[in-house]
Design a protein around this motif. Sequence first.
Motif, PDB file in Angstrom:
ATOM      1  N   ALA A 105      50.209  36.939   6.037  1.00 10.51           N
ATOM      2  CA  ALA A 105      50.510  38.305   6.479  1.00 10.51           C
ATOM      3  C   ALA A 105      50.853  39.199   5.293  1.00 10.51           C
ATOM      4  N   ILE A 106      51.642  38.683   4.361  1.00  8.24           N
ATOM      5  CA  ILE A 106      52.005  39.461   3.180  1.00  8.24           C
ATOM      6  C   ILE A 106      50.764  39.801   2.354  1.00  8.24           C
ATOM      7  N   GLN A 107      49.852  38.866   2.238  1.00  7.28           N
ATOM      8  CA  GLN A 107      48.616  39.133   1.491  1.00  7.28           C
ATOM      9  C   GLN A 107      47.823  40.278   2.127  1.00  7.28           C
ATOM     10  N   LYS A 108      47.739  40.291   3.448  1.00  5.84           N
ATOM     11  CA  LYS A 108      47.033  41.372   4.144  1.00  5.84           C
ATOM     12  C   LYS A 108      47.720  42.713   3.887  1.00  5.84           C
ATOM     13  N   TRP A 109      49.036  42.718   3.966  1.00  2.08           N
ATOM     14  CA  TRP A 109      49.760  43.976   3.791  1.00  2.08           C
ATOM     15  C   TRP A 109      49.718  44.471   2.350  1.00  2.08           C
ATOM     16  N   ASP A 110      49.684  43.558   1.391  1.00  7.07           N
ATOM     17  CA  ASP A 110      49.542  43.980   0.001  1.00  7.07           C
ATOM     18  C   ASP A 110      48.193  44.657  -0.237  1.00  7.07           C
ATOM     19  N   LYS A 111      47.150  44.137   0.382  1.00  7.03           N
ATOM     20  CA  LYS A 111      45.838  44.782   0.271  1.00  7.03           C
ATOM     21  C   LYS A 111      45.860  46.154   0.936  1.00  7.03           C
ATOM     22  N   ALA A 112      46.553  46.244   2.063  1.00  4.43           N
ATOM     23  CA  ALA A 112      46.648  47.531   2.753  1.00  4.43           C
ATOM     24  C   ALA A 112      47.425  48.544   1.913  1.00  4.43           C
ATOM     25  N   LEU A 113      48.448  48.084   1.205  1.00  5.93           N
ATOM     26  CA  LEU A 113      49.230  48.991   0.366  1.00  5.93           C
ATOM     27  C   LEU A 113      48.426  49.524  -0.809  1.00  5.93           C
ATOM     28  N   GLN A 114      47.433  48.785  -1.265  1.00  6.27           N
ATOM     29  CA  GLN A 114      46.565  49.296  -2.317  1.00  6.27           C
ATOM     30  C   GLN A 114      45.737  50.477  -1.832  1.00  6.27           C
ATOM     31  N   LEU A 115      45.442  50.499  -0.539  1.00  4.38           N
ATOM     32  CA  LEU A 115      44.673  51.598   0.039  1.00  4.38           C
ATOM     33  C   LEU A 115      45.563  52.760   0.452  1.00  4.38           C
ATOM     34  N   THR A 116      46.734  52.450   0.996  1.00  8.43           N
ATOM     35  CA  THR A 116      47.670  53.494   1.445  1.00  8.43           C
ATOM     36  C   THR A 116      49.057  53.171   0.899  1.00  8.43           C
ATOM     37  N   PRO A 117      49.300  53.469  -0.369  1.00  7.86           N
ATOM     38  CA  PRO A 117      50.575  53.079  -0.991  1.00  7.86           C
ATOM     39  C   PRO A 117      51.785  53.839  -0.472  1.00  7.86           C
ATOM     40  N   GLU A 118      51.587  54.888   0.299  1.00  5.38           N
ATOM     41  CA  GLU A 118      52.712  55.670   0.817  1.00  5.38           C
ATOM     42  C   GLU A 118      53.065  55.302   2.250  1.00  5.38           C
ATOM     43  N   ASP A 119      52.505  54.232   2.759  1.00  7.79           N
ATOM     44  CA  ASP A 119      52.777  53.818   4.133  1.00  7.79           C
ATOM     45  C   ASP A 119      54.102  53.058   4.185  1.00  7.79           C
ATOM     46  N   ALA A 120      55.141  53.713   4.698  1.00  9.71           N
ATOM     47  CA  ALA A 120      56.467  53.097   4.752  1.00  9.71           C
ATOM     48  C   ALA A 120      56.509  51.927   5.722  1.00  9.71           C
ATOM     49  N   THR A 121      55.705  51.984   6.769  1.00  9.09           N
ATOM     50  CA  THR A 121      55.723  50.911   7.773  1.00  9.09           C
ATOM     51  C   THR A 121      55.302  49.575   7.168  1.00  9.09           C
ATOM     52  N   LEU A 122      54.349  49.608   6.253  1.00 14.86           N
ATOM     53  CA  LEU A 122      53.902  48.374   5.614  1.00 14.86           C
ATOM     54  C   LEU A 122      55.034  47.723   4.832  1.00 14.86           C
ATOM     55  N   TYR A 123      55.777  48.533   4.099  1.00 14.17           N
ATOM     56  CA  TYR A 123      56.904  47.979   3.346  1.00 14.17           C
ATOM     57  C   TYR A 123      57.988  47.436   4.278  1.00 14.17           C
ATOM     58  N   GLU A 124      58.236  48.127   5.374  1.00 11.53           N
ATOM     59  CA  GLU A 124      59.268  47.681   6.315  1.00 11.53           C
ATOM     60  C   GLU A 124      58.886  46.357   6.961  1.00 11.53           C
ATOM     61  N   MET A 125      57.631  46.225   7.349  1.00 13.27           N
ATOM     62  CA  MET A 125      57.158  44.963   7.938  1.00 13.27           C
ATOM     63  C   MET A 125      57.213  43.831   6.909  1.00 13.27           C
ATOM     64  N   LYS A 126      56.831  44.152   5.693  1.00 18.99           N
ATOM     65  CA  LYS A 126      56.860  43.143   4.631  1.00 18.99           C
ATOM     66  C   LYS A 126      58.284  42.665   4.385  1.00 18.99           C
ATOM     67  N   SER A 127      59.252  43.574   4.438  1.00 19.28           N
ATOM     68  CA  SER A 127      60.650  43.199   4.240  1.00 19.28           C
ATOM     69  C   SER A 127      61.124  42.242   5.325  1.00 19.28           C
ATOM     70  N   GLN A 128      60.738  42.489   6.567  1.00 19.95           N
ATOM     71  CA  GLN A 128      61.133  41.597   7.656  1.00 19.95           C
ATOM     72  C   GLN A 128      60.594  40.176   7.434  1.00 19.95           C
ATOM     73  N   VAL A 129      59.338  40.091   7.023  1.00 21.07           N
ATOM     74  CA  VAL A 129      58.728  38.774   6.803  1.00 21.07           C
ATOM     75  C   VAL A 129      59.392  38.059   5.624  1.00 21.07           C
ATOM     76  N   LEU A 130      59.716  38.797   4.572  1.00 23.64           N
ATOM     77  CA  LEU A 130      60.382  38.190   3.420  1.00 23.64           C
ATOM     78  C   LEU A 130      61.763  37.656   3.798  1.00 23.64           C
ATOM     79  N   MET A 131      62.443  38.348   4.696  1.00 25.57           N
ATOM     80  CA  MET A 131      63.723  37.826   5.170  1.00 25.57           C
ATOM     81  C   MET A 131      63.529  36.529   5.950  1.00 25.57           C
ATOM     82  N   SER A 132      62.454  36.447   6.699  1.00 24.51           N
ATOM     83  CA  SER A 132      62.172  35.212   7.433  1.00 24.51           C
ATOM     84  C   SER A 132      61.891  34.058   6.481  1.00 24.51           C
ATOM     85  N   LEU A 133      61.391  34.385   5.288  1.00 24.80           N
ATOM     86  CA  LEU A 133      61.140  33.371   4.255  1.00 24.80           C
ATOM     87  C   LEU A 133      62.365  33.146   3.376  1.00 24.80           C
TER      88      LEU A 133
END
Length: 261
Positions: A78-106
């Motif tokens: 999931a993080i790999q998918k979101w990192d690719k998405a951030l390369q296309l839309t680096p200002e998307d706050a939702t992507l960072y928020e979702m990534k933070s939740q997953v990192l906490m789970s890890l």
Amino acid sequence: MASFGWKRKIGEKVSKATSQQFEAEAADDKDLADDDAANWVHATKRRKKILVEDCVKKSKELKDEGANLAEKRRYREAIQKWDKALQLTPEDATLYEMKSQVLMSLHEMFPAVHAAEMAVQRNPRSWDAWQTLGRAQLGLGEIALAIRSFQVSLHIFPMNPEVWKEDLSWARKLHEQQKATKTEAVQGLAKEKELSQESIPDYDFESDEIVAVCAAIAEKEKALSAAKTVVIVSASGTVETVTEKENCPTAPDETLFIRAR
């Protein structure tokens, strides 16, 4: 031989009608050039708009794919998918928020806090980004910072019962426990310091008890010194125990071999 003279000015013999026709053609060429420039700018803007729309569309697809993977607990993918998405839309706050939740789970708390901070920077009005940041800070033990983040989230969305009843309540409880623990530790250190600074008791060496004890010890030492025993072993192997008086010491003879007390 022809004589030398100044060159006539260009266009001196050109007729007025010819000159007007030339000016009209030049104006038409200018209009065509302006139209071409306008069309080129418009085409460039349109291509840029199409490219942005394609990036947003592709980013959304990657975001959805990452969300599906996260629901299946495939967090790394999931993080790999979101990192690719951030390369296309680096200002998307939702992507960072979702990534933070997953990192906490890890249990990767430092990257989780960083991702949540990026989300808050890109969208300071996102209450869920502030909530996620507070949870990540709580995971690092930064209780005071977590309380502030939860308060900001509630300020943006006051009717959120989850932040009020769960996150903020739990953070305040931990804060009170932390304060109580620090207070106990400070009190313990103060007590140890007080004990270490206590002076040695001032004994009265002239008291009756001390004098009596000293007198008893002196009497015992006097009795021991009054009667001393000496073990004498002669050269022939005979062992003899002799008691010496304080004023009449026994002098060993020439047959003394070993003298032991």
